[in-house]
Design a protein around this motif. Structure first.
Motif, PDB file in Angstrom:
ATOM      1  N   ILE A  68      -4.117  12.102  -1.500  1.00 31.58           N
ATOM      2  CA  ILE A  68      -3.722  11.157  -2.536  1.00 31.58           C
ATOM      3  C   ILE A  68      -2.211  11.183  -2.739  1.00 31.58           C
ATOM      4  O   ILE A  68      -1.575  12.239  -2.670  1.00 31.58           O
ATOM      5  CB  ILE A  68      -4.452  11.470  -3.858  1.00 31.58           C
ATOM      6  N   GLY A  69      -1.639   9.997  -2.937  1.00 32.44           N
ATOM      7  CA  GLY A  69      -0.213   9.880  -3.231  1.00 32.44           C
ATOM      8  C   GLY A  69       0.004   9.435  -4.658  1.00 32.44           C
ATOM      9  O   GLY A  69      -0.935   9.046  -5.360  1.00 32.44           O
ATOM     10  N   ASN A  70       1.247   9.456  -5.103  1.00 35.58           N
ATOM     11  CA  ASN A  70       1.528   9.041  -6.479  1.00 35.58           C
ATOM     12  C   ASN A  70       1.200   7.565  -6.715  1.00 35.58           C
ATOM     13  O   ASN A  70       0.774   7.177  -7.796  1.00 35.58           O
ATOM     14  CB  ASN A  70       2.986   9.331  -6.846  1.00 35.58           C
ATOM     15  N   HIS A  71       1.364   6.732  -5.681  1.00 32.33           N
ATOM     16  CA  HIS A  71       1.065   5.310  -5.840  1.00 32.33           C
ATOM     17  C   HIS A  71      -0.433   5.023  -5.819  1.00 32.33           C
ATOM     18  O   HIS A  71      -0.841   3.890  -6.073  1.00 32.33           O
ATOM     19  CB  HIS A  71       1.778   4.487  -4.769  1.00 32.33           C
ATOM     20  N   ASP A  72      -1.232   6.034  -5.510  1.00 31.72           N
ATOM     21  CA  ASP A  72      -2.680   5.930  -5.641  1.00 31.72           C
ATOM     22  C   ASP A  72      -3.110   6.514  -6.990  1.00 31.72           C
ATOM     23  O   ASP A  72      -3.890   5.912  -7.724  1.00 31.72           O
ATOM     24  CB  ASP A  72      -3.370   6.679  -4.500  1.00 31.72           C
ATOM     25  N   ALA A  73      -2.557   7.683  -7.314  1.00 32.90           N
ATOM     26  CA  ALA A  73      -2.901   8.360  -8.568  1.00 32.90           C
ATOM     27  C   ALA A  73      -2.529   7.527  -9.784  1.00 32.90           C
ATOM     28  O   ALA A  73      -3.186   7.597 -10.827  1.00 32.90           O
ATOM     29  CB  ALA A  73      -2.212   9.722  -8.635  1.00 32.90           C
ATOM     30  N   ASN A  74      -1.476   6.728  -9.669  1.00 34.59           N
ATOM     31  CA  ASN A  74      -1.045   5.902 -10.801  1.00 34.59           C
ATOM     32  C   ASN A  74      -2.167   5.029 -11.357  1.00 34.59           C
ATOM     33  O   ASN A  74      -2.140   4.655 -12.533  1.00 34.59           O
ATOM     34  CB  ASN A  74       0.111   4.987 -10.384  1.00 34.59           C
ATOM     35  N   VAL A  77      -4.998   7.955 -13.187  1.00 30.44           N
ATOM     36  CA  VAL A  77      -4.601   8.908 -14.227  1.00 30.44           C
ATOM     37  C   VAL A  77      -4.283   8.115 -15.492  1.00 30.44           C
ATOM     38  O   VAL A  77      -3.406   7.249 -15.472  1.00 30.44           O
ATOM     39  CB  VAL A  77      -3.383   9.739 -13.785  1.00 30.44           C
ATOM     40  N   PRO A  78      -4.975   8.384 -16.590  1.00 29.59           N
ATOM     41  CA  PRO A  78      -4.852   7.532 -17.785  1.00 29.59           C
ATOM     42  C   PRO A  78      -3.434   7.319 -18.290  1.00 29.59           C
ATOM     43  O   PRO A  78      -3.070   6.205 -18.675  1.00 29.59           O
ATOM     44  CB  PRO A  78      -5.698   8.287 -18.818  1.00 29.59           C
ATOM     45  N   GLU A  79      -2.590   8.364 -18.290  1.00 28.00           N
ATOM     46  CA  GLU A  79      -1.266   8.210 -18.871  1.00 28.00           C
ATOM     47  C   GLU A  79      -0.244   7.603 -17.910  1.00 28.00           C
ATOM     48  O   GLU A  79       0.904   7.370 -18.286  1.00 28.00           O
ATOM     49  CB  GLU A  79      -0.738   9.553 -19.392  1.00 28.00           C
ATOM     50  N   LEU A  80      -0.652   7.353 -16.671  1.00 27.59           N
ATOM     51  CA  LEU A  80       0.229   6.691 -15.718  1.00 27.59           C
ATOM     52  C   LEU A  80      -0.127   5.201 -15.643  1.00 27.59           C
ATOM     53  O   LEU A  80      -1.081   4.750 -16.239  1.00 27.59           O
ATOM     54  CB  LEU A  80       0.094   7.348 -14.340  1.00 27.59           C
ATOM     55  N   TYR A  81       0.656   4.462 -14.896  1.00 23.92           N
ATOM     56  CA  TYR A  81       0.389   3.028 -14.789  1.00 23.92           C
ATOM     57  C   TYR A  81       0.652   2.562 -13.357  1.00 23.92           C
ATOM     58  O   TYR A  81       1.513   3.093 -12.652  1.00 23.92           O
ATOM     59  CB  TYR A  81       1.267   2.233 -15.758  1.00 23.92           C
ATOM     60  N   LYS A  92      -8.297   0.697  -8.998  1.00 26.04           N
ATOM     61  CA  LYS A  92      -8.927   1.864  -9.618  1.00 26.04           C
ATOM     62  C   LYS A  92     -10.364   2.022  -9.154  1.00 26.04           C
ATOM     63  O   LYS A  92     -10.798   3.123  -8.795  1.00 26.04           O
ATOM     64  CB  LYS A  92      -8.873   1.743 -11.137  1.00 26.04           C
ATOM     65  N   LYS A  93     -11.115   0.936  -9.137  1.00 29.37           N
ATOM     66  CA  LYS A  93     -12.512   1.001  -8.705  1.00 29.37           C
ATOM     67  C   LYS A  93     -12.630   1.445  -7.254  1.00 29.37           C
ATOM     68  O   LYS A  93     -13.504   2.248  -6.905  1.00 29.37           O
ATOM     69  CB  LYS A  93     -13.179  -0.358  -8.909  1.00 29.37           C
TER      70      LYS A  93
END
Length: 254
Positions: A68-74, A77-81, A92-93
């Motif tokens: 997983i990368g940050n552009h996937d986790a965004n 993860v609830p507090e990210l966008y 997300k789905k």
């Protein structure tokens, strides 16, 4: 173990093409994350590429690792966008439907593969967050290991996204406290966990800076600029031999 590692695609088909053409030559193929976002690929291309990569994983479950990368986790993860607000729900789905096949990282021998790199400071702080008693704030007696990484992978698979939270304040991630999705090369070189070589994507660097060292440990940086996405690494974890290469095929991403 002979490993092929490909970096961030952001919708480009080139990393998958590299993996497909070389699968039989390696024991393991690792995608270093970031399947979404960026300016050079439309959303439908990103979506199609991600689903093709996941199919590739499911057809070759023992030989392919998806990180997983940050552009996937965004997107999870609830507090990210996410960058692509209009597609946020669908992305997300897609990620959640495939979460069991996506890892935070992979280890083989003294080699660690993550999206951005494992900081010893981040690991130390993570231990404290998880309730471990740390005797020495500067040199923890608990060392990073495959066991810890597998625990983090299990937590991700089970929907615990705390391990993915942004752990800095600048927004860019160039901090030694940052997690393995966000830390930048300058900070990783200062704070990388000792005793391991690391292979990462996340930040495009000039070719002359792709191989760096922290003491005797090797750091390989594979990310490349948009319209390229063609840098990959071949690693033999038994001999610790490695080589960074570029895939050249003008028709590969048509």
């Amino acid at each position: 173990m002979k490993i092929l590692a490909v970096a961030d695609s952001h919708g480009s088909s080139i990393p998958l093409t590299i993996a497909e053409r070389n699968l039989d030559c390696f024991d393991m193929v690792i995608f270093l994350g970031d399947f979404f976002d960026h300016e050079d690929k439309e959303y439908e291309e990103q979506k199609e590429n991600f689903l093709k990569v996941m199919k590739f994983k499911k057809v070759n479950p023992e030989k392919v690792k998806i990180l997983i990368g940050n552009h996937d986790a965004n997107y999870i993860v609830p507090e990210l966008y996410g960058w692509q607000y209009e597609h946020e729900t669908e992305i997300k789905k897609m990620i959640l439907r495939n979460l069991e096949f996506i890892d935070l990282g992979f280890m083989a021998g003294k080699w660690i593969f993550t999206h951005a790199g494992v900081s010893g400071i981040w690991f130390h702080n993570q231990l404290k967050n998880d309730g471990f008693i740390i005797q020495d704030d500067k040199v923890p007696d608990i060392q990073f290991s495959e066991e810890f990484l597998n625990q983090y992978n299990d937590r991700l698979h089970n929907g615990d996204f705390s391990i993915l939270r942004f752990t800095g304040i600048t927004g860019y991630g160039d901090e030694i406290t940052q997690n393995p999705l966000w830390i930048r090369p300058g900070s990783l070189k200062l704070a990388a966990v000792s005793g391991f070589n690391q292979v990462v994507g996340h930040t495009a660097v000039p070719d002359e800076e792709r191989i760096q060292k922290k003491d005797t440990d090797v750091l390989l940086f594979l990310d490349s600029l948009p319209f390229n996405r063609n840098v990959y690494a071949e690693i033999d974890t038994e001999t610790n031999q490695y080589e960074i290469k570029k895939f050249e095929d003008p028709f590969a991403d048509w």
